[in-house]
Design a protein around this motif. Structure first.
Motif, PDB file in Angstrom:
ATOM      1  N   UNK A  34       0.646  -1.228   0.009  1.00  0.00           N
ATOM      2  CA  UNK A  34       0.174  -0.227  -0.139  1.00  0.00           C
ATOM      3  C   UNK A  34       0.902   1.024  -0.044  1.00  0.00           C
ATOM      4  N   UNK A  35       2.224   1.182   0.281  1.00  0.00           N
ATOM      5  CA  UNK A  35       3.118   2.438   0.357  1.00  0.00           C
ATOM      6  C   UNK A  35       2.542   3.338   1.302  1.00  0.00           C
ATOM      7  N   UNK A  36       2.150   2.640   2.495  1.00  0.00           N
ATOM      8  CA  UNK A  36       1.659   3.483   3.705  1.00  0.00           C
ATOM      9  C   UNK A  36       1.867   2.591   4.892  1.00  0.00           C
ATOM     10  N   UNK A  37       1.914   3.521   5.899  1.00  0.00           N
ATOM     11  CA  UNK A  37       1.894   2.859   7.315  1.00  0.00           C
ATOM     12  C   UNK A  37       0.258   2.837   7.900  1.00  0.00           C
ATOM     13  N   UNK A  38      -0.175   1.797   7.996  1.00  0.00           N
ATOM     14  CA  UNK A  38      -1.444   1.890   8.415  1.00  0.00           C
ATOM     15  C   UNK A  38      -1.936   2.561   9.529  1.00  0.00           C
ATOM     16  N   UNK A  39      -3.126   3.262   9.485  1.00  0.00           N
ATOM     17  CA  UNK A  39      -3.416   4.262  10.404  1.00  0.00           C
ATOM     18  C   UNK A  39      -3.408   3.659  12.037  1.00  0.00           C
ATOM     19  N   UNK A  40      -3.820   2.636  12.101  1.00  0.00           N
ATOM     20  CA  UNK A  40      -3.830   2.057  13.628  1.00  0.00           C
ATOM     21  C   UNK A  40      -2.510   1.991  14.091  1.00  0.00           C
ATOM     22  N   UNK A  41      -1.414   1.403  13.307  1.00  0.00           N
ATOM     23  CA  UNK A  41      -0.038   1.430  13.549  1.00  0.00           C
ATOM     24  C   UNK A  41       0.407   2.812  14.025  1.00  0.00           C
ATOM     25  N   UNK A  42       0.126   3.833  13.252  1.00  0.00           N
ATOM     26  CA  UNK A  42       0.281   5.097  13.490  1.00  0.00           C
ATOM     27  C   UNK A  42      -0.135   5.607  14.829  1.00  0.00           C
ATOM     28  N   UNK A  43      -1.298   5.337  15.102  1.00  0.00           N
ATOM     29  CA  UNK A  43      -1.822   5.648  16.416  1.00  0.00           C
ATOM     30  C   UNK A  43      -1.197   5.255  17.493  1.00  0.00           C
ATOM     31  N   UNK A  44      -0.825   3.644  17.435  1.00  0.00           N
ATOM     32  CA  UNK A  44      -0.506   3.268  18.619  1.00  0.00           C
ATOM     33  C   UNK A  44       1.226   3.767  18.752  1.00  0.00           C
ATOM     34  N   UNK A  45       1.771   4.010  17.760  1.00  0.00           N
ATOM     35  CA  UNK A  45       2.881   4.571  17.907  1.00  0.00           C
ATOM     36  C   UNK A  45       3.079   5.806  18.503  1.00  0.00           C
ATOM     37  N   UNK A  46       1.879   6.806  18.212  1.00  0.00           N
ATOM     38  CA  UNK A  46       1.558   8.075  18.913  1.00  0.00           C
ATOM     39  C   UNK A  46       1.662   8.039  20.364  1.00  0.00           C
ATOM     40  N   UNK A  47       0.485   6.777  20.532  1.00  0.00           N
ATOM     41  CA  UNK A  47       0.146   6.677  21.941  1.00  0.00           C
ATOM     42  C   UNK A  47       1.459   6.213  23.022  1.00  0.00           C
ATOM     43  N   UNK A  48       2.381   5.603  22.224  1.00  0.00           N
ATOM     44  CA  UNK A  48       3.558   4.896  22.962  1.00  0.00           C
ATOM     45  C   UNK A  48       4.446   6.232  23.272  1.00  0.00           C
ATOM     46  N   UNK A  49       4.344   7.128  22.639  1.00  0.00           N
ATOM     47  CA  UNK A  49       5.249   8.478  22.941  1.00  0.00           C
ATOM     48  C   UNK A  49       6.303   8.291  21.617  1.00  0.00           C
ATOM     49  N   UNK A  50       5.951   7.601  20.567  1.00  0.00           N
ATOM     50  CA  UNK A  50       7.323   7.381  19.653  1.00  0.00           C
ATOM     51  C   UNK A  50       7.609   8.767  18.880  1.00  0.00           C
ATOM     52  N   UNK A  51       6.546   9.560  18.497  1.00  0.00           N
ATOM     53  CA  UNK A  51       6.756  10.780  17.954  1.00  0.00           C
ATOM     54  C   UNK A  51       7.696  11.661  18.687  1.00  0.00           C
TER      55      UNK A  51
END
Length: 385
Positions: A34-51
């Motif tokens: 899909x040439x994209x990071x799925x939205x749910x993985x992006x949400x989990x990464x944000x929740x974990x403080x990875x940004x």
């Protein structure tokens, strides 16, 4: 000093390792297709403080130092490199410009939103005629009353299609005795005159988006000049890039480890004439070379990060680690394809993706050739002093 003690860091590291291996690895094909990071993985990464793991705590980040950053990077390298790319510019080259050189007002305006992942910050340095060496910068910023007007073209800008903020390097005057004349500006992506081209089609790293960005008579207030100083740009770029090089070296080690693990798994299960190929000495020799490269790279990254944090070496070490580890990852990915034989060339095999993904590591944050110049030149100048 890190805000997080070694004891408190261990659960963070375990959490990241589990996330990468349990949640992201099984979806590598989806990311690639899909040439994209799925939205749910992006949400989990944000929740974990990875940004914001490398943004100071006072601005909503985790406040990890570089010795901890590299441990996380080695985990991120274990899967599709697009995952790390999604939050890499916030913690790394773009975010660190603000952390190290921004005014209090600039930090207050942006850092919390960057740390939460609400805003993606993009590092706009590279141009068609100025890549690894910013001295050739052509983008211009001209003072007009209380404003600055920026004109120029940037290329290969990571996260440009999703950026909310561009950290833009521009020349305010030719280099002279008083400085380089390179300033850095905070330019919100919705500023009139900022145009992001279609995303690039790349050899690998699907899901990590890059694009050209043009700035046409882009007007920003004087408060957007980072550090309030026209000569901050070159130093900010060099500082951010040196730190980024250690991070990329660690990422390369993580990817090399994954290529090694895939190679061992294949060697112990695939057979030729009824014999597991791992019993063949020439295959064992390839595995041995892979293992040696991974161990050497990991040790080098950890040592370099430690010397960076202590302030002992923030120039030659980062370049040496980046040079060795990214070249090593390329060799190990190549051996991984070789060990897999014909199947290693097939799109559905992780080693095929890894082989394409790692090729970029020797180019960005300064090419291998630039790293050799920094190391060699630094040693000669040091001897003369």
């Amino acid at each position: 000093m890190s805000a997080v003690t070694p004891e408190d860091f261990q659960p963070i590291l375990s959490l990241v390792r589990d996330f990468v291996r349990a949640k992201v690895v099984p979806r590598e094909r989806e990311i690639m297709d899909t040439d994209a990071i799925p939205d749910d993985l992006r949400g989990q990464a944000a929740e974990m403080g990875l940004f914001g793991y490398a943004i100071p705590e006072e601005w909503g980040g985790l406040g990890l130092d570089l010795t901890q950053d590299v441990e996380l990077a080695m985990e991120f390298g274990y899967t599709a490199l697009a995952l790390r790319s999604m939050f890499g510019t916030n913690n790394g080259i773009a975010g660190q410009v603000l952390v190290n050189f921004g005014t209090d007002e600039q930090k207050a305006a942006w850092l919390e939103r960057i740390a939460s992942g609400e805003v993606i910050a993009s590092f706009a340095l590279t141009e068609p005629g100025a890549g690894s060496n910013p001295a050739g910068l052509r983008t211009k910023a001209v003072r007009d009353g209380d404003d600055w007007v920026i004109d120029g073209e940037k290329c290969f800008i990571t996260n440009a299609p999703i950026a909310g903020l561009f950290v833009v390097f521009a020349r305010t005057r030719p280099a002279d005795a008083s400085g380089t004349g390179i300033a850095v500006f905070l330019v919100p992506a919705d500023t009139p005159g900022v145009e992001v081209a279609a995303k690039d089609k790349k050899m690998g790293q699907e899901g990590a988006w890059t694009a050209n960005v043009s700035f046409t008579e882009v007007r920003v207030p004087s408060s957007s000049l980072v550090g309030g100083d026209e000569d901050t740009g070159y130093r900010a770029a060099m500082t951010s890039l040196a730190r980024g090089r250690v991070h990329i070296a660690a990422l390369a080690v993580g990817t090399a480890q994954r290529a090694l693990d895939e190679s061992i798994a294949h060697a112990t299960t695939a057979t030729q004439g009824g014999t597991p190929i791992g019993d063949f000495q020439l295959v064992q020799a390839m595995l041995a070379d892979q293992q040696t490269g991974v161990l050497a790279g990991r040790a080098l990254v950890r040592e370099t990060a430690k010397r960076y944090v202590s302030g002992e070496d923030r120039r030659i070490g980062p370049s040496a680690a980046k040079l060795y580890c990214t070249e090593m990852a390329g060799r190990i990915a190549d051996l991984a394809v070789q060990i897999h034989g014909g199947s290693g060339y097939m799109r559905e095999m992780p080693v095929e993706r890894i082989y394409r993904d790692v090729r970029l590591l020797r180019l960005y944050e300064g090419t291998s050739e630039i790293q050799r110049l920094i190391i060699g030149g630094g040693l000669v100048r040091g001897a003369r002093r």
